[in-house]
Design a protein around this motif. Structure first.
Motif, mmCIF file in Angstrom:
data_model
loop_
_atom_site.group_PDB
_atom_site.id
_atom_site.type_symbol
_atom_site.label_atom_id
_atom_site.label_comp_id
_atom_site.label_asym_id
_atom_site.label_seq_id
_atom_site.Cartn_x
_atom_site.Cartn_y
_atom_site.Cartn_z
ATOM 1 N N GLU A 294 -7.295 -8.964 3.484
ATOM 2 C CA GLU A 294 -8.451 -8.909 2.588
ATOM 3 C C GLU A 294 -9.775 -8.944 3.337
ATOM 4 O O GLU A 294 -10.818 -8.589 2.787
ATOM 5 C CB GLU A 294 -8.412 -10.083 1.598
ATOM 6 C CG GLU A 294 -7.202 -10.066 0.677
ATOM 7 C CD GLU A 294 -7.192 -11.244 -0.273
ATOM 8 O OE1 GLU A 294 -7.999 -12.180 -0.066
ATOM 9 O OE2 GLU A 294 -6.386 -11.236 -1.215
ATOM 10 N N GLU B 90 -14.370 -3.751 -4.225
ATOM 11 C CA GLU B 90 -12.917 -3.622 -4.304
ATOM 12 C C GLU B 90 -12.211 -4.926 -3.919
ATOM 13 O O GLU B 90 -11.020 -4.942 -3.650
ATOM 14 C CB GLU B 90 -12.454 -2.482 -3.390
ATOM 15 C CG GLU B 90 -12.918 -1.110 -3.838
ATOM 16 C CD GLU B 90 -12.292 -0.695 -5.154
ATOM 17 O OE1 GLU B 90 -11.110 -1.030 -5.388
ATOM 18 O OE2 GLU B 90 -12.995 -0.043 -5.953
ATOM 19 N N THR C 289 -9.332 3.992 0.022
ATOM 20 C CA THR C 289 -7.911 4.282 0.245
ATOM 21 C C THR C 289 -7.507 3.957 1.673
ATOM 22 O O THR C 289 -6.448 3.363 1.917
ATOM 23 C CB THR C 289 -7.607 5.762 -0.050
ATOM 24 O OG1 THR C 289 -7.932 6.043 -1.413
ATOM 25 C CG2 THR C 289 -6.131 6.069 0.185
ATOM 26 N N ARG D 290 -7.340 0.174 2.079
ATOM 27 C CA ARG D 290 -6.196 -0.352 1.320
ATOM 28 C C ARG D 290 -4.882 -0.110 2.051
ATOM 29 O O ARG D 290 -4.028 -0.997 2.143
ATOM 30 C CB ARG D 290 -6.142 0.313 -0.058
ATOM 31 C CG ARG D 290 -7.071 -0.289 -1.101
ATOM 32 C CD ARG D 290 -6.916 0.468 -2.400
ATOM 33 N NE ARG D 290 -7.751 -0.068 -3.451
ATOM 34 C CZ ARG D 290 -8.036 0.591 -4.568
ATOM 35 N NH1 ARG D 290 -7.550 1.809 -4.756
ATOM 36 N NH2 ARG D 290 -8.802 0.035 -5.483
ATOM 37 N N GLU D 291 -4.709 1.133 2.532
ATOM 38 C CA GLU D 291 -3.458 1.470 3.216
ATOM 39 C C GLU D 291 -3.286 0.647 4.488
ATOM 40 O O GLU D 291 -2.202 0.152 4.785
ATOM 41 C CB GLU D 291 -3.430 2.969 3.537
ATOM 42 C CG GLU D 291 -3.271 3.866 2.318
ATOM 43 C CD GLU D 291 -1.976 3.581 1.586
ATOM 44 O OE1 GLU D 291 -0.900 3.758 2.175
ATOM 45 O OE2 GLU D 291 -2.046 3.161 0.403
ATOM 46 N N ARG E 245 -2.258 -2.850 3.974
ATOM 47 C CA ARG E 245 -0.833 -2.983 3.664
ATOM 48 C C ARG E 245 0.054 -2.747 4.884
ATOM 49 O O ARG E 245 1.265 -2.667 4.773
ATOM 50 C CB ARG E 245 -0.462 -1.987 2.560
ATOM 51 C CG ARG E 245 -1.114 -2.312 1.220
ATOM 52 C CD ARG E 245 -0.968 -1.169 0.246
ATOM 53 N NE ARG E 245 -1.599 -1.482 -1.030
ATOM 54 C CZ ARG E 245 -2.003 -0.573 -1.906
ATOM 55 N NH1 ARG E 245 -1.848 0.723 -1.635
ATOM 56 N NH2 ARG E 245 -2.565 -0.930 -3.048
#
Length: 212
Positions: A6, A28, A116, A119-120, A123
């Motif tokens: 995060e 976000e 995006t 975020r990717e 992860r």
């Protein structure tokens, strides 16, 4: 399963562009922070950088980009790093990937692409902007047949679309074939080019463009 990251640190000159990126990521729900700190003086062992994504701009020579990424890795071990290109600089992109960067994006990409990307990577995945990939392809990959020499015409079509950022289902739709057939073609492409996945296919293309 690993929890998504995060925390995001952005190393760049304070400007409307970078302030906007910081605000966007905060919207976000990322804990993003913009700093104009000098890479050379940053203490990368500082716990503030624990479990964080590091973003910085490609406003320096290729060698320095690789050195900066290596400096972070030496201090912290494998670290998710995103390079933001300010121009279609494939050598900078390749230097970053070779040094271990997790993501490459262009500063002209839209807000969705930036979110995006982060975020990717949060992860635990790798992500390269479609605009960066397309720019590499548009410089004339078809003029250098050595890369695709082992492939059939259909396999080359599939490889081009995958390298341009298309999903398996999108490739199937554009080439009017079943998704399972696309997967068979991909299996054959990876085998013939001696690569494990589509990420390596993208890297192979960037390497080819840099050599030429």
């Amino acid at each position: 399963m690993q929890e998504p990251i995060e925390k995001v640190w952005i190393f760049a000159p304070t400007s409307l562009l970078w302030s906007g990126i910081e605000a966007l990521l905060r919207a976000e729900r990322f804990r993003a922070r913009l700093t104009d700190g000098d890479f050379q003086t940053v203490d990368w062992n500082d716990p503030r950088f624990d479990d964080a994504i590091i973003i910085f701009g490609a406003d320096r020579p290729d060698q320095q980009i690789a050195e900066h990424i290596q400096m972070i890795s030496d201090a912290r071990g494998p670290t998710p790093i995103v390079l933001v290109l300010s121009q279609d600089d494939h050598r900078a992109a390749l230097s970053a990937i070779a040094a271990g960067a997790s993501g490459i994006i262009h500063e002209d990409d839209d807000a969705h692409s930036m979110v995006t990307c982060v975020r990717e990577i949060a992860r635990g995945r790798e992500w390269v902007s479609q605009s960066v990939i397309s720019a590499a392809l548009n410089r004339g990959l078809d003029q250098h047949q050595s890369l695709y020499a082992p492939l059939t015409a259909r396999e080359r079509q599939v490889a081009d679309l995958i390298a341009a950022g298309r999903s398996t289902d999108t490739v199937a739709s554009e080439l009017e074939m079943a998704a399972g057939t696309v997967k068979v073609h991909l299996h054959n492409i990876y085998k013939k080019l001696a690569i494990p996945d589509r990420g390596q296919l993208i890297r192979l293309i960037l390497e080819e463009r840099t050599r030429n």
